[in-house]
Scaffold this motif. Structure first.
Motif, short mmCIF file in Angstrom:
data_model
loop_
_atom_site.label_atom_id
_atom_site.label_comp_id
_atom_site.label_asym_id
_atom_site.label_seq_id
_atom_site.Cartn_x
_atom_site.Cartn_y
_atom_site.Cartn_z
N TRP A 163 53.75 59.12 40.36
CA TRP A 163 52.24 58.80 40.78
C TRP A 163 51.76 58.06 40.06
CZ3 TRP A 163 50.94 58.55 45.82
CH2 TRP A 163 49.81 58.00 46.31
N ASN A 164 51.52 58.13 38.82
CA ASN A 164 50.86 57.74 37.58
C ASN A 164 51.59 56.02 37.71
OD1 ASN A 164 48.83 59.36 37.56
ND2 ASN A 164 49.75 60.14 35.26
N GLU A 165 52.67 55.62 37.74
CA GLU A 165 53.64 54.95 37.76
C GLU A 165 52.74 53.65 38.78
OE1 GLU A 165 57.69 55.33 38.13
OE2 GLU A 165 58.04 56.37 36.90
N ALA A 166 53.03 54.80 39.76
CA ALA A 166 52.48 52.96 40.69
C ALA A 166 50.44 53.21 40.20
CB ALA A 166 52.10 53.81 42.47
N ASP A 167 50.17 54.41 40.05
CA ASP A 167 48.49 54.00 39.66
C ASP A 167 48.77 53.35 38.41
OD1 ASP A 167 46.07 54.75 39.73
OD2 ASP A 167 45.98 56.15 38.47
N TYR A 168 49.30 53.62 37.87
CA TYR A 168 48.75 51.90 36.36
C TYR A 168 49.46 50.85 36.32
CZ TYR A 168 49.06 56.89 33.90
OH TYR A 168 48.66 57.63 32.79
N SER A 169 50.28 50.34 38.10
CA SER A 169 50.63 49.72 37.90
C SER A 169 49.57 48.12 38.88
CB SER A 169 51.83 49.25 38.43
OG SER A 169 53.28 49.86 38.01
N ILE A 170 49.47 49.58 39.84
CA ILE A 170 48.20 49.08 40.97
C ILE A 170 46.64 48.43 40.17
CG2 ILE A 170 46.82 49.69 43.32
CD1 ILE A 170 49.27 50.82 44.17
N GLU A 171 46.54 49.60 38.84
CA GLU A 171 45.50 49.08 38.52
C GLU A 171 45.08 48.20 37.45
OE1 GLU A 171 43.26 51.35 34.17
OE2 GLU A 171 44.40 52.16 35.27
N VAL A 172 46.34 47.59 36.80
CA VAL A 172 46.52 46.51 36.41
C VAL A 172 46.29 45.12 37.64
CG1 VAL A 172 48.35 44.91 34.76
CG2 VAL A 172 47.90 47.49 34.63
N ALA A 173 46.96 44.95 38.21
CA ALA A 173 46.70 44.00 39.85
C ALA A 173 45.64 43.87 40.06
CB ALA A 173 48.33 44.28 40.62
N GLU A 174 45.26 45.10 40.24
CA GLU A 174 43.33 44.71 40.25
C GLU A 174 42.47 43.96 39.54
OE1 GLU A 174 41.89 46.39 43.71
OE2 GLU A 174 43.64 45.15 43.61
N TRP A 175 43.15 44.97 37.80
CA TRP A 175 42.45 43.88 36.85
C TRP A 175 42.50 42.22 37.29
CZ3 TRP A 175 43.57 42.06 32.80
CH2 TRP A 175 42.71 41.66 31.91
N LEU A 176 43.62 42.42 37.32
CA LEU A 176 44.59 41.32 36.87
C LEU A 176 44.08 40.31 37.43
CD1 LEU A 176 45.53 39.03 35.00
CD2 LEU A 176 47.96 39.64 35.92
N THR A 177 44.27 40.47 39.05
CA THR A 177 44.05 39.75 40.00
C THR A 177 42.21 39.69 40.58
OG1 THR A 177 44.33 41.17 42.01
CG2 THR A 177 45.95 40.42 41.43
N LYS A 178 41.36 40.60 40.05
CA LYS A 178 39.45 39.96 39.35
C LYS A 178 39.28 38.99 38.35
CE LYS A 178 38.10 43.87 41.39
NZ LYS A 178 38.57 44.46 42.43
N LYS A 179 39.84 38.54 37.93
CA LYS A 179 40.12 37.79 36.46
C LYS A 179 41.00 36.50 36.42
CE LYS A 179 37.69 41.15 33.95
NZ LYS A 179 36.62 41.00 32.87
N VAL A 180 42.16 36.08 37.59
CA VAL A 180 42.76 35.37 37.70
C VAL A 180 43.20 35.72 39.07
CG1 VAL A 180 44.39 34.12 36.91
CG2 VAL A 180 43.19 35.23 35.41
N LYS A 181 43.21 33.34 39.59
CA LYS A 181 43.80 34.08 40.98
C LYS A 181 44.69 33.58 40.94
CE LYS A 181 42.67 30.67 45.33
NZ LYS A 181 42.45 31.78 46.13
N VAL A 182 45.71 34.32 41.29
CA VAL A 182 47.26 34.46 41.26
C VAL A 182 47.70 35.94 42.22
CG1 VAL A 182 47.12 36.58 39.07
CG2 VAL A 182 49.10 35.10 39.11
N GLN A 183 49.08 35.37 42.37
CA GLN A 183 49.26 35.86 43.38
C GLN A 183 50.40 36.69 43.06
OE1 GLN A 183 49.33 35.62 46.68
NE2 GLN A 183 50.42 37.53 47.54
N VAL A 184 50.35 38.46 42.91
CA VAL A 184 51.32 39.24 41.74
C VAL A 184 52.08 40.12 43.04
CG1 VAL A 184 50.24 41.69 40.92
CG2 VAL A 184 48.91 39.82 40.42
N GLU A 185 53.13 40.54 42.73
CA GLU A 185 54.34 41.27 43.47
C GLU A 185 54.24 43.02 42.16
OE1 GLU A 185 57.60 39.78 43.94
OE2 GLU A 185 57.17 37.84 45.10
N ILE A 186 54.11 44.16 43.24
CA ILE A 186 54.16 45.37 42.52
C ILE A 186 55.86 45.25 42.36
CG2 ILE A 186 53.54 47.75 42.19
CD1 ILE A 186 51.17 46.40 41.86
#
Length: 173
Positions: A102-125
């Motif tokens: 579960w932490n694997e998904a949590d860490y990936s989503i955390e980074v994706a949320e952070w990055l998409t707030k800073k940069v307008k980019v489409q992200v795949e998990i």
């Protein structure tokens, strides 16, 4: 998840508070070990190659006394290859398989949320989960894919493209 009277205090999902996302302090590095500013690096990649796909994935590995998590941000240049940066962290061994996965998904989503707030980019998990029932990770596919999709991310599970998690797996061992 905590609920208060003030909607501005609500968090988007249970395990990663908004404050944690806004001030993410993970150090990402190149394969050579040089630290990288994720935002400026991503902007440089997008300016150089606007059609690049951004994949984020995390893998983990239990060792004798520790668990190692590696989160990768991979930039796929169509059919011309992949470049990635990574964050590696070592912690006390997590014996519970559900929690570790579960932490694997949590860490990936955390980074994706952070990055998409800073940069307008489409992200795949990219999720290192297998949909075949004989694998333990199949139990996590439905809740995690639903969680990621509810946040607006496309997800990739086995046997789909596993760009970021393949790189993460390589660095976990």
């Amino acid at each position: 998840m905590r609920w208060t009277e003030n909607p501005e205090e609500w968090v988007r999902y249970p395990s990663t508070p908004q404050k944690k996302i806004d001030s993410m302090n993970r150090v990402f590095r190149t394969v050579q070990g040089d630290s990288v500013d994720v935002v400026s690096h991503t902007l440089d990649v997008l300016n150089e190659c606007p059609y690049v796909e951004v994949h984020i994935g995390t893998d983990s590995q239990n060792h004798r006394r520790s668990t190692v998590y590696v989160t990768v941000i991979a930039y796929r240049y169509g059919n011309r290859g992949v470049h990635y940066i990574l964050h590696k962290q070592k912690m006390k061994k997590i014996k519970d398989k559900w929690t570790r996965l579960w932490n694997e998904a949590d860490y990936s989503i955390e980074v994706a949320e952070w990055l998409t707030k800073k940069v307008k980019v489409q992200v795949e998990i990219d999720l290192d989960y297998n949909s075949q029932e004989k694998h333990f990770s199949s139990k996590l596919v439905q809740p995690v894919v639903g969680w990621a999709m509810s946040l607006g991310y496309k997800t990739n599970i086995k046997p789909d493209n596993q760009i970021a998690t393949k790189a993460a797996d390589h660095h976990c061992r």
